[in-house]
Design a protein around this motif. Structure first.
Motif, PDB file in Angstrom:
ATOM      1  N   LYS A   1      74.814 -82.470  -9.900  1.00  0.00           N
ATOM      2  CA  LYS A   1      75.923 -82.045  -9.043  1.00  0.00           C
ATOM      3  C   LYS A   1      76.721 -80.933  -9.730  1.00  0.00           C
ATOM      4  CE  LYS A   1      76.461 -86.570  -6.840  1.00  0.00           C
ATOM      5  NZ  LYS A   1      77.384 -87.708  -6.577  1.00  0.00           N
ATOM      6  N   PRO A   2      77.434 -80.106  -8.941  1.00  0.00           N
ATOM      7  CA  PRO A   2      78.259 -79.057  -9.541  1.00  0.00           C
ATOM      8  C   PRO A   2      79.268 -79.621 -10.527  1.00  0.00           C
ATOM      9  CG  PRO A   2      78.048 -78.691  -7.182  1.00  0.00           C
ATOM     10  CD  PRO A   2      77.455 -80.050  -7.460  1.00  0.00           C
ATOM     11  N   LEU A   3      79.441 -78.912 -11.629  1.00  0.00           N
ATOM     12  CA  LEU A   3      80.369 -79.340 -12.669  1.00  0.00           C
ATOM     13  C   LEU A   3      81.803 -79.393 -12.138  1.00  0.00           C
ATOM     14  CD1 LEU A   3      80.797 -79.902 -15.760  1.00  0.00           C
ATOM     15  CD2 LEU A   3      81.190 -77.436 -15.986  1.00  0.00           C
ATOM     16  N   LEU A   4      82.162 -78.413 -11.336  1.00  0.00           N
ATOM     17  CA  LEU A   4      83.477 -78.338 -10.703  1.00  0.00           C
ATOM     18  C   LEU A   4      83.274 -78.089  -9.217  1.00  0.00           C
ATOM     19  CD1 LEU A   4      85.217 -76.029 -13.346  1.00  0.00           C
ATOM     20  CD2 LEU A   4      85.541 -78.499 -13.086  1.00  0.00           C
ATOM     21  N   LYS A   5      84.351 -77.925  -8.471  1.00  0.00           N
ATOM     22  CA  LYS A   5      84.223 -77.664  -7.037  1.00  0.00           C
ATOM     23  C   LYS A   5      83.375 -76.423  -6.791  1.00  0.00           C
ATOM     24  CE  LYS A   5      88.683 -79.597  -5.564  1.00  0.00           C
ATOM     25  NZ  LYS A   5      89.981 -79.281  -4.915  1.00  0.00           N
ATOM     26  N   PRO A   6      82.492 -76.470  -5.822  1.00  0.00           N
ATOM     27  CA  PRO A   6      81.697 -75.275  -5.510  1.00  0.00           C
ATOM     28  C   PRO A   6      82.457 -74.270  -4.654  1.00  0.00           C
ATOM     29  CG  PRO A   6      80.992 -77.097  -4.135  1.00  0.00           C
ATOM     30  CD  PRO A   6      82.001 -77.663  -5.084  1.00  0.00           C
ATOM     31  N   TYR A   7      83.397 -74.770  -3.846  1.00  0.00           N
ATOM     32  CA  TYR A   7      84.132 -73.860  -2.971  1.00  0.00           C
ATOM     33  C   TYR A   7      85.501 -74.436  -2.647  1.00  0.00           C
ATOM     34  CZ  TYR A   7      82.131 -77.023   0.581  1.00  0.00           C
ATOM     35  OH  TYR A   7      81.743 -78.122   1.291  1.00  0.00           O
ATOM     36  N   TRP A   8      86.322 -73.600  -2.045  1.00  0.00           N
ATOM     37  CA  TRP A   8      87.707 -73.955  -1.736  1.00  0.00           C
ATOM     38  C   TRP A   8      88.125 -73.161  -0.504  1.00  0.00           C
ATOM     39  CZ3 TRP A   8      92.058 -70.659  -1.915  1.00  0.00           C
ATOM     40  CH2 TRP A   8      93.312 -71.283  -1.887  1.00  0.00           C
ATOM     41  N   VAL A   9      88.961 -73.763   0.344  1.00  0.00           N
ATOM     42  CA  VAL A   9      89.380 -73.094   1.571  1.00  0.00           C
ATOM     43  C   VAL A   9      90.888 -72.871   1.574  1.00  0.00           C
ATOM     44  CG1 VAL A   9      89.443 -73.231   4.095  1.00  0.00           C
ATOM     45  CG2 VAL A   9      87.468 -74.108   2.856  1.00  0.00           C
ATOM     46  N   TRP A  10      91.259 -71.650   1.814  1.00  0.00           N
ATOM     47  CA  TRP A  10      92.666 -71.275   1.968  1.00  0.00           C
ATOM     48  C   TRP A  10      93.025 -71.356   3.442  1.00  0.00           C
ATOM     49  CZ3 TRP A  10      95.018 -67.284   4.708  1.00  0.00           C
ATOM     50  CH2 TRP A  10      96.345 -66.997   4.382  1.00  0.00           C
ATOM     51  N   LYS A  11      94.165 -71.998   3.758  1.00  0.00           N
ATOM     52  CA  LYS A  11      94.600 -72.134   5.143  1.00  0.00           C
ATOM     53  C   LYS A  11      96.051 -71.712   5.282  1.00  0.00           C
ATOM     54  CE  LYS A  11      91.540 -76.041   6.210  1.00  0.00           C
ATOM     55  NZ  LYS A  11      91.473 -77.418   6.760  1.00  0.00           N
ATOM     56  N   GLN A  12      96.329 -70.991   6.343  1.00  0.00           N
ATOM     57  CA  GLN A  12      97.696 -70.560   6.629  1.00  0.00           C
ATOM     58  C   GLN A  12      97.832 -70.282   8.122  1.00  0.00           C
ATOM     59  OE1 GLN A  12     100.215 -70.517   4.683  1.00  0.00           O
ATOM     60  NE2 GLN A  12     101.531 -68.720   4.867  1.00  0.00           N
ATOM     61  N   ARG A  13      98.623 -71.111   8.822  1.00  0.00           N
ATOM     62  CA  ARG A  13      98.933 -70.900  10.233  1.00  0.00           C
ATOM     63  C   ARG A  13      97.679 -70.619  11.071  1.00  0.00           C
ATOM     64  NH1 ARG A  13     103.223 -68.615   7.386  1.00  0.00           N
ATOM     65  NH2 ARG A  13     105.283 -69.391   7.976  1.00  0.00           N
ATOM     66  N   GLY A  14      96.692 -71.477  10.901  1.00  0.00           N
ATOM     67  CA  GLY A  14      95.483 -71.358  11.699  1.00  0.00           C
ATOM     68  C   GLY A  14      94.431 -70.413  11.156  1.00  0.00           C
TER      69      GLY A  14
END
Length: 608
Positions: A208-221
């Motif tokens: 498995k990936p050592l750390l997070k593979p991805y991340w999502v930025w969200k702002q007002r839709g």
């Protein structure tokens, strides 16, 4: 001694926006473009519709992506050429500009964010590692603190994030005091409040990936996903201990895999943060690498990577090569896509406008614009960064301010063979001779020389004085100086490995100690570029059947940087760390009245 943020710089929406993000969410590669005069580029037209600054809810919303890469813990302004950038002028001439320093970077980023309610700050890896003493002495805790204050949202890992191994990287992410040195202040280290992404770095046991593979930025839709990877060849340029228990996967396959996963989660706007880069045809940060055509002015690994990453990814933020570029490179569908890099050491930042289509959830790529900007030093210093630097400088001063030598002029690390490279090789040769009189020569990898030695004083020590902090900045890796035996044939092979195999496309020319000479013919290709008959040691040809005792740092002695033959040496003697050897040489061979002059750098004859 706690450090407080500026009252007028509140922590931006980070905490609330992250609560909205699922545990495995996205990172997108920002659509970036080639730098023309002025340093900017566009992946298409300029009709971006509504909501340019986030004040409306029209179909199109401009999202600001600020990015940088390869900071390497340079909190204070880098010295010498490491602290300058080159700018092309309208008449075709160039000028250099002093740049960098986190006090100035903070001011520039904060100013750039003004009026942009939809603003993301991302990085392309190597935030830490090979750092100057101010950060490196404290295992880069000061840099993580600075990045938190910079409101960095997300970064990929780079190869240098693995210099001290996976456990230390996890500590930088999650916090906690150093396992052997403990806490440096009365406050426990809190770790990064931004995610490190390592999609292509897997735990060998779990897969498995050592750390997070991805991340999502969200702002007002608005949702933008980020996928972070480091170069697949990280194990070739990091010590074996640093990557123990880890596997590094192909960048393109990994990004394409997670782009599909993000699409299935409804995240259509994606940026890839890739710690791998390219080589622009010009060293000027505002060079137009799309002239005459898209991506024509850039070469190197990032070109093939960019051409093969799925069109679902909208932009690529890159790094590793320490170059500056804003280019468009066609994706597999033939459409232009931004690829950017902001040099290194905090000297530049990239400002990219991503136009988000609220109807489709995707980036309108024909409207992507990007430009690199200089982190000039003619703006006010950010007070909170000044306080941070002062805090750590106070702790480092008793060690860092100690004089270790004297120089008569700048000793630079530039060129195929550099004066500083020769000086370090001579220092390791002298150290090797002291350990074993049979030592014949020393070899030094150019990538291990992180900064020049400058004549002008960096503090109160006086011009020409080399402090321990300056020496640490030059050689921060804590490698040991090791001695090994090689046959003459192996020594010749080592020199040929500089320009063949994994080093053929981007040669790594070893810096050599006094007495070793040869000709490097760059008009030829591959291993033939090293002219075998020209290789001499103290004026005599190298005997392929004889045994030679060679000093090198432990990274090279282990076969690092593609020098597999160096890993095959025998009769190894492990010595003291390389900075100690450098310090001993400077102290023994220089004084205030007899400083060291820059070596002539005439041991390698280069034919072009």
């Amino acid at each position: 001694m706690p450090v407080t943020a500026q009252p007028h710089q509140p922590r931006r929406r980070r905490r609330t926006s992250r609560l909205l993000v699922a545990a495995a969410t996205v990172v997108t590669a920002g659509a970036l473009a080639a730098a023309a005069l002025p340093a900017s580029a566009s992946a298409g037209g300029n009709d971006r519709g509504h909501g340019g600054h986030g004040h409306g809810q029209g179909r199109y919303q401009d999202v600001q992506l600020l990015s940088f890469n390869d900071l390497h813990g340079n909190l204070e302004p880098p010295a010498g050429s490491s602290g300058r950038v080159t700018e092309v002028q309208p008449d075709g001439t160039t000028k250099t500009i002093d740049a960098g320093g986190v006090e100035y970077l903070a001011t520039h980023l904060r100013e750039a964010r003004k009026g942009n309610r939809y603003s993301i700050t991302a990085a392309g890896g190597d935030m830490v590692g090979a750092s100057p003493l101010l950060s490196g002495l404290f295992h880069d805790e000061p840099t993580i603190e600075a990045l938190n204050k910079l409101d960095l949202d997300v970064t990929s890992v780079g190869n240098h994030e693995f210099d001290e191994g996976a456990k230390e990287l996890a500590r930088l992410q999650n916090g906690g005091c150093h396992p052997t040195e403990g806490c440096y202040t009365d406050k426990e280290f809190k770790g990064a409040d931004f995610p490190y992404l390592a999609a292509n770095v897997l735990d060998e046991k779990t897969g498995k990936p050592l750390l997070k593979p991805y991340w999502v930025w969200k702002q007002r839709g608005v949702k933008v996903g980020f996928i972070g990877v480091t170069l697949e060849g990280t194990p070739d340029i990091v010590s074996a201990e640093g990557v123990k228990g880890l596997k590094f996967r192909d960048e393109v396959e990994t990004i394409n895999k997670y782009a599909k996963e993000l699409q299935h989660q409804g995240v259509k706007s994606i940026v890839a943060l890739i710690h791998e880069g390219g080589f622009p045809a010009s060293s000027s940060y505002n060079y137009d690498c799309d002239s005459p055509g898209a991506g024509d002015g850039i070469s190197g690994p990032i070109v093939d990577i960019a051409k093969n990453i799925t069109p679902q990814v909208d932009a690529l933020v890159t790094g590793h090569t320490h170059n500056a570029y804003v280019c468009t490179i066609p994706d597999p569908a033939g459409n232009p896509r931004m690829v950017t890099s902001a040099s290194s050491f905090g000297r530049l930042y990239t400002d990219t406008t991503l136009t988000y289509d609220r109807r489709t959830g995707d980036i309108a790529r024909t409207s992507v614009e990007s430009a690199n900007h200089v982190v000039t030093r003619d703006v006010p210093k950010a007070p909170d960064m000044t306080r941070l630097i002062d805090k750590w400088s106070t702790l480092a001063a008793p060690i860092g301010n100690r004089p270790i030598g004297y120089v008569s002029a700048d000793i630079n690390r530039d060129g195929t063979e550099s004066p500083l490279g020769d000086l370090i090789a001579d220092a390791q040769f002298a150290y090797g001779k002291a350990q074993d009189p049979e030592t014949d020569l020393a070899l030094m990898n150019p990538g291990g020389i992180r900064a020049p030695l400058t004549y002008t004083a960096s503090g109160a020590e006086g011009d020409g004085v080399v402090t321990y902090a300056e020496g640490f900045t030059v050689q921060p890796f804590a490698n040991t100086v090791n001695l090994k035996d090689y046959t003459g044939a192996q020594l010749i092979q080592v020199l040929k490995e500089q320009v063949s195999g994994p080093n053929e496309a981007a040669p790594k020319i070893l810096q050599v100690s006094s007495g070793l000479t040869y000709t490097l013919d760059l008009t030829k290709s591959g291993a033939d570029r090293v002219v075998t008959d020209s290789i001499r040691l103290n004026g005599s040809p190298v005997d392929e059947t004889a045994t030679y005792r060679v000093a090198s740092n432990s990274f090279l002695a282990g076969g690092g940087d593609g020098f597999t033959t160096l890993g095959e040496g025998t009769n190894e003697l492990v010595g003291a760390d390389d900075l100690a050897a450098f310090e001993q040489y400077l102290t023994a061979n220089s004084s205030a009245t007899a400083p060291i002059a820059p070596p002539a750098a005439d041991r390698i004859t280069v034919v072009r």
